[in-house]
Design a protein around this motif. Structure first.
Motif, PDB file in Angstrom:
ATOM      1  N   ASN A 106       0.857  -1.173   0.000  1.00  0.00           N
ATOM      2  CA  ASN A 106       0.000   0.000   0.000  1.00  0.00           C
ATOM      3  C   ASN A 106       0.896   1.227   0.000  1.00  0.00           C
ATOM      4  N   ASN A 107       0.730   2.081  -0.991  1.00  0.00           N
ATOM      5  CA  ASN A 107       1.602   3.255  -1.115  1.00  0.00           C
ATOM      6  C   ASN A 107       1.079   4.470  -0.348  1.00  0.00           C
ATOM      7  N   ASP A 108      -0.055   4.306   0.338  1.00  0.00           N
ATOM      8  CA  ASP A 108      -0.657   5.428   1.060  1.00  0.00           C
ATOM      9  C   ASP A 108      -0.374   5.291   2.559  1.00  0.00           C
ATOM     10  N   PRO A 109       0.093   6.351   3.210  1.00  0.00           N
ATOM     11  CA  PRO A 109       0.419   6.276   4.635  1.00  0.00           C
ATOM     12  C   PRO A 109      -0.802   6.325   5.544  1.00  0.00           C
ATOM     13  N   GLU A 110      -1.988   6.588   4.990  1.00  0.00           N
ATOM     14  CA  GLU A 110      -3.166   6.772   5.834  1.00  0.00           C
ATOM     15  C   GLU A 110      -4.356   5.894   5.443  1.00  0.00           C
ATOM     16  N   LYS A 111      -4.521   5.618   4.163  1.00  0.00           N
ATOM     17  CA  LYS A 111      -5.736   4.934   3.714  1.00  0.00           C
ATOM     18  C   LYS A 111      -5.436   3.502   3.235  1.00  0.00           C
ATOM     19  N   PRO A 112      -6.402   2.585   3.384  1.00  0.00           N
ATOM     20  CA  PRO A 112      -6.211   1.226   2.871  1.00  0.00           C
ATOM     21  C   PRO A 112      -6.264   1.202   1.349  1.00  0.00           C
ATOM     22  N   VAL A 113      -5.699   0.163   0.766  1.00  0.00           N
ATOM     23  CA  VAL A 113      -5.821  -0.069  -0.668  1.00  0.00           C
ATOM     24  C   VAL A 113      -6.647  -1.342  -0.860  1.00  0.00           C
ATOM     25  N   LYS A 114      -7.547  -1.295  -1.824  1.00  0.00           N
ATOM     26  CA  LYS A 114      -8.402  -2.433  -2.113  1.00  0.00           C
ATOM     27  C   LYS A 114      -8.184  -2.851  -3.565  1.00  0.00           C
ATOM     28  N   PHE A 115      -7.994  -4.158  -3.766  1.00  0.00           N
ATOM     29  CA  PHE A 115      -7.770  -4.627  -5.134  1.00  0.00           C
ATOM     30  C   PHE A 115      -8.157  -6.095  -5.267  1.00  0.00           C
ATOM     31  N   LEU A 116      -8.428  -6.486  -6.510  1.00  0.00           N
ATOM     32  CA  LEU A 116      -8.666  -7.884  -6.849  1.00  0.00           C
ATOM     33  C   LEU A 116      -7.380  -8.477  -7.390  1.00  0.00           C
ATOM     34  N   GLN A 117      -7.021  -9.652  -6.889  1.00  0.00           N
ATOM     35  CA  GLN A 117      -5.895 -10.388  -7.441  1.00  0.00           C
ATOM     36  C   GLN A 117      -6.441 -11.673  -8.063  1.00  0.00           C
ATOM     37  N   ILE A 118      -6.159 -11.844  -9.349  1.00  0.00           N
ATOM     38  CA  ILE A 118      -6.739 -12.933 -10.129  1.00  0.00           C
ATOM     39  C   ILE A 118      -5.616 -13.753 -10.753  1.00  0.00           C
ATOM     40  N   TRP A 119      -5.686 -15.066 -10.584  1.00  0.00           N
ATOM     41  CA  TRP A 119      -4.708 -15.965 -11.194  1.00  0.00           C
ATOM     42  C   TRP A 119      -5.397 -16.812 -12.257  1.00  0.00           C
ATOM     43  N   VAL A 120      -4.787 -16.867 -13.427  1.00  0.00           N
ATOM     44  CA  VAL A 120      -5.282 -17.706 -14.532  1.00  0.00           C
ATOM     45  C   VAL A 120      -4.183 -18.686 -14.920  1.00  0.00           C
ATOM     46  N   ILE A 121      -4.540 -19.965 -14.992  1.00  0.00           N
ATOM     47  CA  ILE A 121      -3.582 -20.979 -15.430  1.00  0.00           C
ATOM     48  C   ILE A 121      -3.302 -20.778 -16.916  1.00  0.00           C
ATOM     49  N   PRO A 122      -2.044 -20.633 -17.317  1.00  0.00           N
ATOM     50  CA  PRO A 122      -1.736 -20.308 -18.721  1.00  0.00           C
ATOM     51  C   PRO A 122      -1.828 -21.531 -19.634  1.00  0.00           C
ATOM     52  N   ASN A 123      -1.876 -21.265 -20.933  1.00  0.00           N
ATOM     53  CA  ASN A 123      -1.846 -22.355 -21.918  1.00  0.00           C
ATOM     54  C   ASN A 123      -0.434 -22.603 -22.444  1.00  0.00           C
ATOM     55  N   LYS A 124       0.529 -21.819 -21.931  1.00  0.00           N
ATOM     56  CA  LYS A 124       1.938 -22.026 -22.265  1.00  0.00           C
ATOM     57  C   LYS A 124       2.749 -21.945 -20.984  1.00  0.00           C
ATOM     58  N   MET A 125       3.531 -22.961 -20.718  1.00  0.00           N
ATOM     59  CA  MET A 125       4.348 -22.985 -19.520  1.00  0.00           C
ATOM     60  C   MET A 125       5.781 -22.559 -19.842  1.00  0.00           C
ATOM     61  N   ASN A 126       6.502 -22.152 -18.804  1.00  0.00           N
ATOM     62  CA  ASN A 126       7.925 -21.801 -18.916  1.00  0.00           C
ATOM     63  C   ASN A 126       8.202 -20.682 -19.906  1.00  0.00           C
ATOM     64  N   VAL A 127       7.254 -19.735 -19.999  1.00  0.00           N
ATOM     65  CA  VAL A 127       7.483 -18.583 -20.875  1.00  0.00           C
ATOM     66  C   VAL A 127       8.400 -17.583 -20.165  1.00  0.00           C
ATOM     67  N   THR A 128       8.944 -16.660 -20.935  1.00  0.00           N
ATOM     68  CA  THR A 128       9.764 -15.595 -20.354  1.00  0.00           C
ATOM     69  C   THR A 128       8.872 -14.675 -19.527  1.00  0.00           C
ATOM     70  N   PRO A 129       9.209 -14.423 -18.263  1.00  0.00           N
ATOM     71  CA  PRO A 129       8.375 -13.546 -17.435  1.00  0.00           C
ATOM     72  C   PRO A 129       8.234 -12.152 -18.048  1.00  0.00           C
ATOM     73  N   ARG A 130       7.101 -11.523 -17.824  1.00  0.00           N
ATOM     74  CA  ARG A 130       6.885 -10.179 -18.359  1.00  0.00           C
ATOM     75  C   ARG A 130       5.891  -9.442 -17.473  1.00  0.00           C
ATOM     76  N   TYR A 131       5.892  -8.119 -17.631  1.00  0.00           N
ATOM     77  CA  TYR A 131       5.020  -7.233 -16.856  1.00  0.00           C
ATOM     78  C   TYR A 131       4.303  -6.292 -17.809  1.00  0.00           C
ATOM     79  N   GLY A 132       3.029  -6.002 -17.523  1.00  0.00           N
ATOM     80  CA  GLY A 132       2.280  -5.041 -18.311  1.00  0.00           C
ATOM     81  C   GLY A 132       1.332  -4.249 -17.435  1.00  0.00           C
TER      82      GLY A 132
END
Length: 239
Positions: A106-132
């Motif tokens: 949480n980047n806020d010093p006073e307020k909570p952060v709320k978010f959904l974290q979703i995991w999907v099993i991929p159709n390709k394994m051992n791919v190069t990690p990436r961020y978007g």
């Protein structure tokens, strides 16, 4: 059309003080053999993180991880060199592939952060990690589906290694809208963020979920001003 209904208060729940988390599917200390996944949709966590708190550096492998902030600012840092902040209106994706280390705070010093974290099993394994990361708030469409995830690099939203399409929708009370599946044989998991809606004969309220299969389309009727997340995924697990 076949459906499976998950009422909001039937979810797993863990309150660690700094983290208040609801689990639609089995996760960590919550285990329910009848709630392991909706096919390749493996995790749907509804998290609230206290001010200045968060998840320390930890590993992931062979998973497509989508984060959707709902309130506040979430700081992400990983071993690929990314250090970013995401907030409501942003969508973040991480292909863990061969392995990645990251932290979320949480980047806020006073307020909570709320978010959904979703995991999907991929159709390709051992791919190069990436961020978007993208911002979708500027293109939000009222009373329509807004695509935020797809399998295509050049399509709207972030992309993942799976034949999956996610949409957000904000419907005014009384609006009815039909969703047509992108790929034959897929199913859809509908999650009500806010409000109240009807699909078939099923009434869905805040944080309720509905898994839908054996259909090519279905209609959503907003019984109140309603925000919805639709996650279309393959119904068969990768071999």
């Amino acid at each position: 059309m076949k459906t499976i209904y998950h009422k909001a208060d039937s979810r797993g729940h863990a309150n660690h003080g700094w983290l208040d988390s609801y689990h639609t599917f089995s996760f960590a200390n919550y285990y329910n053999p009848e709630r392991m996944n909706f096919s390749v949709l493996r995790v749907l966590n509804d998290d609230t993180v206290s001010a200045n708190m968060g998840f320390g550096t930890h590993p992931h492998k062979d998973m497509e991880i989508v984060s959707i902030p709902l309130e506040g600012d979430l700081k992400h840092k990983d071993n690929m060199g990314n250090e970013t902040i995401i907030k409501a209106g942003d969508i973040q994706v991480m292909s863990a592939g061969t392995g990645v280390m990251h932290s979320e705070y949480n980047n806020d010093p006073e307020k909570p952060v709320k978010f959904l974290q979703i995991w999907v099993i991929p159709n390709k394994m051992n791919v190069t990690p990436r961020y978007g990361q993208i911002t979708v708030a500027d293109n939000a469409a009222q009373n329509d589906f807004q695509q935020i995830v797809s399998p295509n690099k050049d399509d709207d939203g972030v992309w993942i290694h799976q034949d999956a399409w996610f949409h957000l929708a904000k419907f005014e009370k009384g609006i009815s809208k039909e969703y047509s599946l992108k790929k034959e044989g897929n199913g859809v998991y509908v999650f009500i963020l806010e409000g109240k809606a009807k699909i078939g004969e099923q009434i869905l309220e805040r944080r309720d979920g509905l898994g839908i299969s054996n259909t090519n389309s279905f209609k959503i009727e907003a019984l109140e001003n309603t925000e919805i997340l639709l996650m279309e995924v393959p119904l068969s697990l990768p071999q």
